[in-house]
Motif scaffolding. Structure first.
Motif, PDB file in Angstrom:
ATOM      1  N   SER A 288      91.961 -35.965  -2.260  1.00 51.76           N
ATOM      2  CA  SER A 288      91.373 -36.940  -3.176  1.00 51.76           C
ATOM      3  C   SER A 288      92.463 -37.896  -3.652  1.00 51.76           C
ATOM      4  O   SER A 288      93.545 -37.463  -4.051  1.00 51.76           O
ATOM      5  N   VAL A 289      92.185 -39.173  -3.585  1.00 44.45           N
ATOM      6  CA  VAL A 289      93.190 -40.173  -3.971  1.00 44.45           C
ATOM      7  C   VAL A 289      92.575 -41.188  -4.929  1.00 44.45           C
ATOM      8  O   VAL A 289      91.361 -41.332  -5.014  1.00 44.45           O
ATOM      9  N   HIS A 290      93.460 -41.878  -5.653  1.00 46.46           N
ATOM     10  CA  HIS A 290      93.020 -43.013  -6.450  1.00 46.46           C
ATOM     11  C   HIS A 290      93.258 -44.280  -5.640  1.00 46.46           C
ATOM     12  O   HIS A 290      94.281 -44.388  -4.962  1.00 46.46           O
ATOM     13  N   PRO A 291      92.356 -45.245  -5.699  1.00 43.33           N
ATOM     14  CA  PRO A 291      92.612 -46.526  -5.020  1.00 43.33           C
ATOM     15  C   PRO A 291      93.930 -47.127  -5.495  1.00 43.33           C
ATOM     16  O   PRO A 291      94.232 -47.099  -6.688  1.00 43.33           O
ATOM     17  N   GLY A 292      94.726 -47.626  -4.561  1.00 42.24           N
ATOM     18  CA  GLY A 292      96.004 -48.225  -4.901  1.00 42.24           C
ATOM     19  C   GLY A 292      97.164 -47.252  -4.859  1.00 42.24           C
ATOM     20  O   GLY A 292      98.323 -47.662  -4.882  1.00 42.24           O
ATOM     21  N   GLU A 293      96.855 -45.992  -4.739  1.00 42.85           N
ATOM     22  CA  GLU A 293      97.898 -44.961  -4.784  1.00 42.85           C
ATOM     23  C   GLU A 293      98.443 -44.708  -3.377  1.00 42.85           C
ATOM     24  O   GLU A 293      97.681 -44.521  -2.430  1.00 42.85           O
ATOM     25  N   LEU A 294      99.788 -44.682  -3.263  1.00 44.24           N
ATOM     26  CA  LEU A 294     100.418 -44.438  -1.966  1.00 44.24           C
ATOM     27  C   LEU A 294     100.400 -42.932  -1.682  1.00 44.24           C
ATOM     28  O   LEU A 294     100.874 -42.144  -2.492  1.00 44.24           O
TER      29      LEU A 294
ATOM     30  N   ASP B  96      92.682 -49.430  -0.499  1.00 41.08           N
ATOM     31  CA  ASP B  96      92.695 -50.673  -1.254  1.00 41.08           C
ATOM     32  C   ASP B  96      91.721 -50.595  -2.441  1.00 41.08           C
ATOM     33  O   ASP B  96      90.638 -50.028  -2.326  1.00 41.08           O
ATOM     34  N   SER B  97      92.141 -51.187  -3.556  1.00 40.86           N
ATOM     35  CA  SER B  97      91.276 -51.109  -4.738  1.00 40.86           C
ATOM     36  C   SER B  97      90.015 -51.959  -4.583  1.00 40.86           C
ATOM     37  O   SER B  97      89.088 -51.854  -5.374  1.00 40.86           O
ATOM     38  N   LYS B  98      90.002 -52.815  -3.545  1.00 40.63           N
ATOM     39  CA  LYS B  98      88.808 -53.640  -3.325  1.00 40.63           C
ATOM     40  C   LYS B  98      87.716 -52.886  -2.570  1.00 40.63           C
ATOM     41  O   LYS B  98      86.686 -53.464  -2.213  1.00 40.63           O
TER      42      LYS B  98
ATOM     43  N   ILE C  89      94.080 -47.480  -9.626  1.00 36.78           N
ATOM     44  CA  ILE C  89      92.902 -47.324 -10.489  1.00 36.78           C
ATOM     45  C   ILE C  89      92.683 -45.838 -10.708  1.00 36.78           C
ATOM     46  O   ILE C  89      92.156 -45.127  -9.848  1.00 36.78           O
ATOM     47  N   PHE C  90      93.122 -45.383 -11.895  1.00 37.64           N
ATOM     48  CA  PHE C  90      93.138 -43.936 -12.122  1.00 37.64           C
ATOM     49  C   PHE C  90      91.766 -43.343 -12.402  1.00 37.64           C
ATOM     50  O   PHE C  90      91.560 -42.159 -12.215  1.00 37.64           O
ATOM     51  N   ASP C  91      90.844 -44.208 -12.858  1.00 34.26           N
ATOM     52  CA  ASP C  91      89.547 -43.612 -13.193  1.00 34.26           C
ATOM     53  C   ASP C  91      88.580 -43.603 -12.010  1.00 34.26           C
ATOM     54  O   ASP C  91      87.393 -43.371 -12.169  1.00 34.26           O
TER      55      ASP C  91
END
Lengths: 199, 518
Positions: free
Chosen positions: A87-93, A153-155, A58-60
């Motif tokens: 800083s990370v995006h959810p889902g990003e390894l 996790d994106s959740k 989720i890039f935004d």
């Protein structure tokens, strides 16, 4: 009243006592289970690469992850995170690095124990690779770079914008007694507390 | 059977091998009194050190041992055995039974106590000293301590076995040995509260035994229950400990409620108001005590839902407790009251216990508990509950039944002197601690900031007064055992119940043929 009845009652009650002793022990796995399910103890989740690969990034959304390191007094090591936050995006390894150094002249095995705050983020902080999964052995004076690979996790609940990952490194040798229990050393500790109090 | 039952050995072997409930009850009470002296002397060491700021008398490690062993001695060596002693003496006489259900087991329950107590006292003299982790024995401190901690763990095991056997015996006696016609809802309230207490003991003590066993294996046998380095969790110990620890505080106080419920009707010359609501309130308190444990650990970082649950459940306890307090007051209402020493102690118990209950409600509130946690406010709270509830309840019981035990009336003048000095002493000791606690004085630390000096000075004066007043009590009991005005069978004008139908002093064997209860 017959002795028989009394003995029967006593036996039953004794069984209750034995069962409650067992229940005390049963609380241990129950507690772990509860912490795992709810994440309330800050216990982090371990995940496979496959699990995380097909997660959408989720890039935004940006989540800040901060790293704290501690070393137990029984372990003569230095231990720090090579980056204080990321800083990370959810889902990003993401992979981050930690550095440990044995400052004693002995070979020592250490074990890192992670904890995540806030606790509602714990279940959504998934580690694929971590130096805390195994014990770490450091030779005298050896310095070692260690990696953690994780996915948020994106959740993750939308109100969480910062996650703190804390590691404490312990000496995994058994029965190390810190500062012998002679009164001298404890005295100093207590005095330190006292000084702190009376300021 | 009857020949054996009438055999009454004399000398030392009488006490070593006795299976008589009155002998065993007496031994429990004497043991408890000795432990109370030891525990009180330890509290004087604490109070003397805290008399003024700075480190004067003892070194901090010894101070911590004193706070720890004082609590263990008072809880497990004094109050619990004292109430078991009362149960032994009174329950068979109150339900019309010839003796306890399992007399040999009874003997063993008692004789486990002196070795256990000895072990605990010895721990103070081994290298590294006694346990210094507080009576709650939280790891990691309790894992790191010296061998004194192992002594303590074994002490807890022995005391635990003793109380489990004692409570099995009490339950069996109450369930199986009641005189014909004495159905459950006719039992005196002291018997009821003890029945419920015994079940609490049976359900909670084994859990504590399990917790200290885990500590022991963590310390010596390579398990990692509470060691974070090995994947354990120190907070887990707190959960297990308080799962036992909260019922434990009701174990200490419920029998005192029973005593109060016997004494107030006697001296108000009215039957107890709301008998069945008293029984159900006691049962409700016992049930709730098992689901409120985490209110002792609000600050460990529980999720909000958990803190709310434990807060509401804890505050719920005020309801059945309030029922009891109002029932006692309603019993006194419009009664023809007289104020003999047991009645004075009973009223004082209701009063001081209620004060402790109110501060308990304050501590139950999660948001404010973060300020009160581990301060002297907590110390004031639980001493009001335990000294103001259990210990005053014990004095009530002793003054109430002493004429029945010895056959002599005690001196009312000396009794009242003892009462007033004790009341002034304990209130002077513990009341100022509310203020020092609210102002932020932490507990279990041998030194403090200057602004707490006055409060602590008062506390120390009060403690010395309260402890030395007990010399008067000792003298009074001694004198009453030796002689005095002959007590009648009924002793008190308004006393009702089977124990007042037997002669004073109560003969060695009572109710060999069960009485008829209408």
């Amino acid at each position: 009243m017959s002795e028989q009845t009394n003995k029967k009652t006593a036996t039953r009650l004794l069984l209750v006592a034995v069962a409650m002793f067992g229940f005390g022990y049963a609380l241990v796995p129950l507690y772990d289970l509860l912490c795992d399910v709810t994440g309330i103890n800050g216990k982090t989740q371990r995940a496979d690469v496959s699990e995380t690969k097909n997660q959408k990034i989720i890039f935004d959304r940006i989540v800040k992850v901060e790293f704290t390191t501690m070393v137990n007094t029984n372990l003569p090591w230095q231990f720090k995170a090579l980056q204080k936050k990321i800083s990370v995006h959810p889902g990003e390894l993401t992979t981050v690095k930690f550095l440990a150094r044995n400052i004693s002249d002995e070979v020592i095995t250490g074990q890192a124990v992670p904890s995540v705050a806030p606790s509602k983020a714990a279940n959504h902080f998934k580690k694929i690779e971590c130096f805390c999964f195994t014990q770490q052995v450091l030779q005298p004076g050896e310095e070692k770079e260690m990696a953690v690979q994780f996915v948020v996790d994106s959740k993750l609940a939308p109100e969480v914008d910062t996650i703190t990952l804390a590691y404490t490194f312990f000496n995994s040798a058994k029965n190390i007694k810190p500062a012998k229990t002679d009164t001298g050393s404890t005295k100093n500790q207590s005095v330190a507390v006292v000084v702190n109090n009376s300021k | 059977m009857s020949e054996a039952a009438h055999h009454r050995p004399t000398g030392l072997s009488r006490w070593l091998f006795t299976t008589n409930h009155k002998d065993i009850g007496t031994m429990y009470l004497i043991f408890a009194f000795m432990m109370a002296i030891i525990g009180a002397l330890m509290s004087l060491v604490i109070r003397a050190e805290l008399f003024e700021p700075g480190l004067q008398l003892v070194d901090p490690n010894f101070f911590n041992q004193m706070t720890t062993v004082h609590a263990l001695v008072m809880v497990f060596g004094f109050i619990m055995p004292a109430f078991v002693g009362l149960a032994n003496w009174m329950i068979p006489m109150m339900i019309g039974a010839p003796d306890m259900a399992l007399p040999r087991l009874n003997n063993w329950s008692f004789w486990l106590l002196p070795p256990a107590a000895t072990l605990l006292i010895i721990s103070l003299f081994v290298p590294g000293g006694g346990p210094a982790a507080g009576w709650t024995l939280y790891p990691p401190l309790s894992i790191q301590g010296g061998m004194g901690m192992d002594f303590t763990i074994l002490t807890v095991h022995m005391l635990g076995i003793s109380s489990i056997l004692g409570s099995i015996n009490i339950i069996a006696t109450i369930l199986n040995m009641r005189a014909p016609g004495m159905n459950l809802m006719k039992m005196p309230l002291f018997v009821w509260t003890w029945l419920i207490t015994a079940f609490l003991l049976l359900a909670s003590i084994p859990v504590f035994a399990g917790a200290v066993t885990m500590l022991l294996t963590d310390r010596h046998f390579g398990t990692q229950f509470f060691d974070a380095a090995g994947g354990g969790d120190p907070v887990l110990f707190q959960h297990i400990f308080w799962f036992f620890g909260h019922p434990e505080v009701y174990i200490l106080v419920l029998p005192a409620f029973g005593v109060i419920s016997q004494v107030i009707p006697t001296f108000a010359r009215k039957p107890l108001f709301g008998y069945s609501s008293m029984v159900f309130a006691t049962a409700a308190i016992a049930f709730l005590s098992f689901i409120v444990w985490a209110h002792h650990m609000y600050t460990v970082g529980m999720p909000m839902a958990g803190e709310l649950f434990f807060m509401y459940a804890t505050m719920l306890i005020a309801v059945p407790t309030g029922v009891k307090v109002f029932n006692w007051v309603a019993t006194m209402w419009q009664g023809s009251m007289t104020f003999e020493t047991p009645m004075l102690f009973a009223i004082a118990t209701v009063f001081t216990f209620t004060m402790g209950g109110v501060t308990g409600l304050m501590l139950a509130l999660t948001p404010v508990d973060f300020q009160y946690h581990d301060t002297y406010f907590v110390v004031a709270h639980f001493h009001y509950v335990i000294v103001g509830g259990s210990v005053l309840g014990l004095f009530t019981a002793v003054y109430y039944w002493l004429p029945k035990w010895t056959g002599h009336m005690y001196s009312e003048g000396i009794g009242k002197l003892h009462f007033w000095l004790t009341m002034i002493g304990i209130n002077l000791t513990f009341f100022p601690q509310h203020f020092s606690g609210l102002a932020g004085m932490p507990r279990r630390i041998p030194d403090y900031a200057l602004q707490f000096a006055e409060f602590n000075m008062w506390s120390t004066y009060g403690a010395f007064l309260a402890v030395f007043s007990q010399l008067i009590f000792f003298y009074l009991v001694w004198k009453t055992v030796k002689g005095g005005t002959k007590a009648t069978d009924q002793v008190w004008e308004g006393a009702e119940g089977l124990e007042w139908t037997v002669p004073s002093p109560a003969p060695y064997h009572t109710f060999e043929t069960p009485p008829k209860v209408s």
